[in-house]
Design an enzyme around this catalytic site. Structure first.
Site, PDB file in Angstrom:
ATOM      1  CB  CYS A   1      -4.679   9.823   2.830  1.00 23.20           C
ATOM      2  SG  CYS A   1      -5.137   8.935   4.285  1.00 23.20           S
TER       3      CYS A   1
ATOM      4  CD  GLU B   1      -3.198  -1.024   0.423  1.00 24.38           C
ATOM      5  OE1 GLU B   1      -3.757   0.075   0.460  1.00 24.38           O
ATOM      6  OE2 GLU B   1      -3.653  -1.995  -0.219  1.00 24.38           O
TER       7      GLU B   1
ATOM      8  CG  HIS C   1      -3.325   2.543   4.668  1.00 26.00           C
ATOM      9  ND1 HIS C   1      -4.152   3.343   3.916  1.00 26.00           N
ATOM     10  CD2 HIS C   1      -3.059   1.464   3.903  1.00 26.00           C
ATOM     11  CE1 HIS C   1      -4.405   2.770   2.756  1.00 26.00           C
ATOM     12  NE2 HIS C   1      -3.762   1.626   2.718  1.00 26.00           N
TER      13      HIS C   1
HETATM   14  O1  SUG Z   1      -7.819   2.883   0.189  1.00 26.00           O
HETATM   15  N1  SUG Z   1     -10.595   5.019   0.361  1.00 26.00           N
HETATM   16  C1  SUG Z   1      -9.152   4.845   0.421  1.00 26.00           C
HETATM   17  C2  SUG Z   1      -8.570   5.773   1.454  1.00 26.00           C
HETATM   18  C3  SUG Z   1      -7.060   5.758   1.427  1.00 26.00           C
HETATM   19  C4  SUG Z   1      -6.468   6.508   2.549  1.00 26.00           C
HETATM   20  N2  SUG Z   1      -5.057   6.469   2.451  1.00 26.00           N
HETATM   21  C5  SUG Z   1      -4.173   6.418   3.472  1.00 26.00           C
HETATM   22  N3  SUG Z   1      -4.534   6.118   4.689  1.00 26.00           N
HETATM   23  N4  SUG Z   1      -2.947   6.586   3.203  1.00 26.00           N
HETATM   24  C6  SUG Z   1      -8.802   3.399   0.742  1.00 26.00           C
HETATM   25  O2  SUG Z   1      -9.488   2.796   1.565  1.00 26.00           O
HETATM   26  C7  SUG Z   1     -12.803   4.715  -0.585  1.00 26.00           C
HETATM   27  C8  SUG Z   1     -13.457   4.789  -1.952  1.00 26.00           C
HETATM   28  C9  SUG Z   1     -14.945   4.661  -1.865  1.00 26.00           C
HETATM   29  O3  SUG Z   1     -15.461   3.969  -0.980  1.00 26.00           O
HETATM   30  O4  SUG Z   1     -15.644   5.266  -2.732  1.00 26.00           O
HETATM   31  C10 SUG Z   1     -11.297   4.519  -0.657  1.00 26.00           C
HETATM   32  O5  SUG Z   1     -10.792   3.946  -1.590  1.00 26.00           O
END
Ligand code: SUG
Length: 453
Positions: A372, A178, A254
């Site tokens: 993020c 990730e 994460h």
């Molecule tokens: O991968 N949300 C992302 C959020 C990523 C956050 N990144 C970090 N913590 N670095 C994920 O879960 C949600 C999309 C949706 O539900 O429409 C989403 O992909």
């Protein structure tokens, strides 16, 4: 290598794409699940992100922009057997599986902390900056990001004399990766040989390590060690740590939802890691100097509070003024426990001097806070000179991007809108024009992938 050269940390934020929507795609990410079906506002989302970039630029930080990916991803839909012109592909998939359409329309590349893992040239054997796009294999909508992400990063950092771009790791859960969300670099000054800290959620091959029960661990130890190998990192300057499976089950999908580090500061929750004392010891040994560990006790901020407020998804920045700032989302100020903790932290002389608070609600509602949204790249002066400078924030670029958002973005998207072929056409026009503003060349190549409407 010229060791007297000055190094800085640049932050590259993901520009929110025109199809930003709430589709509830991420199991284990509580915000994503709970906001499913809410109408999104892509225009506001892009502007919220852009404002943060501009504010950090105004504080003297080097701030860059990472372009969004082309969505809906018609190439992937064709690979899955949908045929005909793009309008017909959209119609078929909408009828067959709205969930698949939502996955292929997600603007999830905005969270560039997941775009790649990056090792600065001071840490690598060959003295070049290494990039590995994350395979994001744990979620289908994210697993289709890395080929385009790799093209965009290569168009930003083109010169092979300075920059090495690897392919993503094999697309298998054994190598779930990730990116920088599970990777932190510690050092005294950015130009030092840094300590690279990799946090994994489970091991694919070592069954003795505990796993979460409720939600998936997205990063494996095997992926983290493959990256350390590929980037040519020295064994004594790498630390691997396991994320506490109980916090994954509480919504910490994460490491950057429970810990953040910069230079010689680690700001984390007391429950972030398995065997935390040896993790802290290993980091201090590898750093060869004291590490300022600011550990937040559960009695002050519970894991649940950390997940709702996104306290640890903050950016820890060394400002040109010499101060250390914590960039927090508005939700932290609105959360009583967290706000109380933060005010006492600043007053205590902890090493964090000030708070910078931003409204990032559109991204937060999908589980993406300030950290993020950014990818950190430590760059020497020569590397800055060798990169594509059109992606770096300036007053002019800010004005240009604001106008670009105004002319291309909608202010509301619901699931039904994803079936609309005009959304695809609008997005393609927007990205065509953006690739010129950011001098990205043919990264999207709509014609070649048969995506041109
Ligand atoms: O991968 N949300 C992302 C959020 C990523 C956050 N990144 C970090 N913590 N670095 C994920 O879960 C949600 C999309 C949706 O539900 O429409 C989403 O992909």
């Amino acid at each position: 290598m010229n060791t007297s050269t000055h190094y800085i940390e640049a932050n590259f934020d993901g520009l929110v794409g025109p199809t930003h929507n709430y589709a509830g795609l991420s199991d284990g990410n509580l915000a994503s699940k709970s906001n499913k079906t809410k109408a999104s506002n892509p225009k506001l989302a892009a502007k919220e992100g852009l404002k943060k970039m501009k504010a950090l630029h105004d504080l003297g930080m080097t701030q860059g922009v990472i372009a969004p990916l082309a969505r809906p991803d018609i190439g992937t839909l064709r690979q899955l057997g949908f045929t005909g012109n793009t309008a017909s592909v959209l119609k078929q998939v909408a009828k067959h599986s709205p969930a698949l359409l939502a996955a292929c329309s997600s603007a999830s590349s905005m969270w560039t902390a997941n775009a790649a893992t990056i090792s600065p040239s001071r840490d690598t054997q060959d003295g070049k900056l290494h990039f590995t796009p994350a395979n994001l294999i744990n979620k289908f909508h994210r697993s289709i990001e890395h080929p385009q992400t790799g093209r965009i990063l290569s168009a930003m950092f083109r010169d092979p004399n300075y920059f090495t771009h690897h392919k993503a790791l094999p697309s298998s859960p054994y190598f779930g990766d990730e990116g920088a969300a599970n990777h932190t670099r510690f050092c005294h000054a950015y130009g030092d040989h840094g300590v690279e800290f990799f946090v994994f959620g489970e091991s694919a091959f070592n069954a003795a390590l505990t796993k979460p029960n409720r939600f998936p661990a997205r990063q494996t130890l095997e992926a983290s060690s493959a990256i350390a190998r590929k980037h040519g990192l020295s064994a004594n300057k790498v630390v691997f740590a396991q994320q506490n499976p109980q916090v994954i089950d509480a919504g910490v999908f994460h490491n950057d939802v429970i810990a953040v580090g910069n230079r010689d500061v680690l700001f984390c929750h007391e429950h972030a890691f398995v065997h935390k004392d040896s993790v802290y010891q290993d980091l201090t040994t590898a750093l060869e100097q004291p590490l300022n560990i600011i550990e937040v006790p559960n009695s002050a901020v519970s894991v649940a509070d950390a997940v709702t407020s996104y306290l640890f998804n903050s950016q820890l920045l060394s400002l040109p003024s010499g101060e250390t700032a914590l960039v927090i989302p508005r939700e932290c100020e609105e959360h009583q426990n967290v706000a109380d903790y933060l005010y006492s932290l600043i007053a205590s002389g902890s090493g964090i001097d000030k708070l910078l608070c931003f409204d990032l609600k559109q991204s937060m509602q999908n589980g993406g806070g300030p950290a993020c949204l950014r990818l950190r790249v430590v760059l020497s002066e020569q590397e800055q000179g060798a990169m594509n400078s059109s992606v770096l924030m300036t007053d002019t670029l800010f004005t240009e991007l604001n106008a670009w958002i105004d002319s291309h973005y909608r202010d509301s998207i619901t699931a039904d809108d994803l079936t609309d072929p005009s959304l695809l056409i609008e997005s393609q026009f927007a990205l065509d024009s953006l690739s010129k503003i950011l001098n990205l060349g043919s990264v999207y190549d709509f014609q070649k992938t048969g995506e041109k409407s």
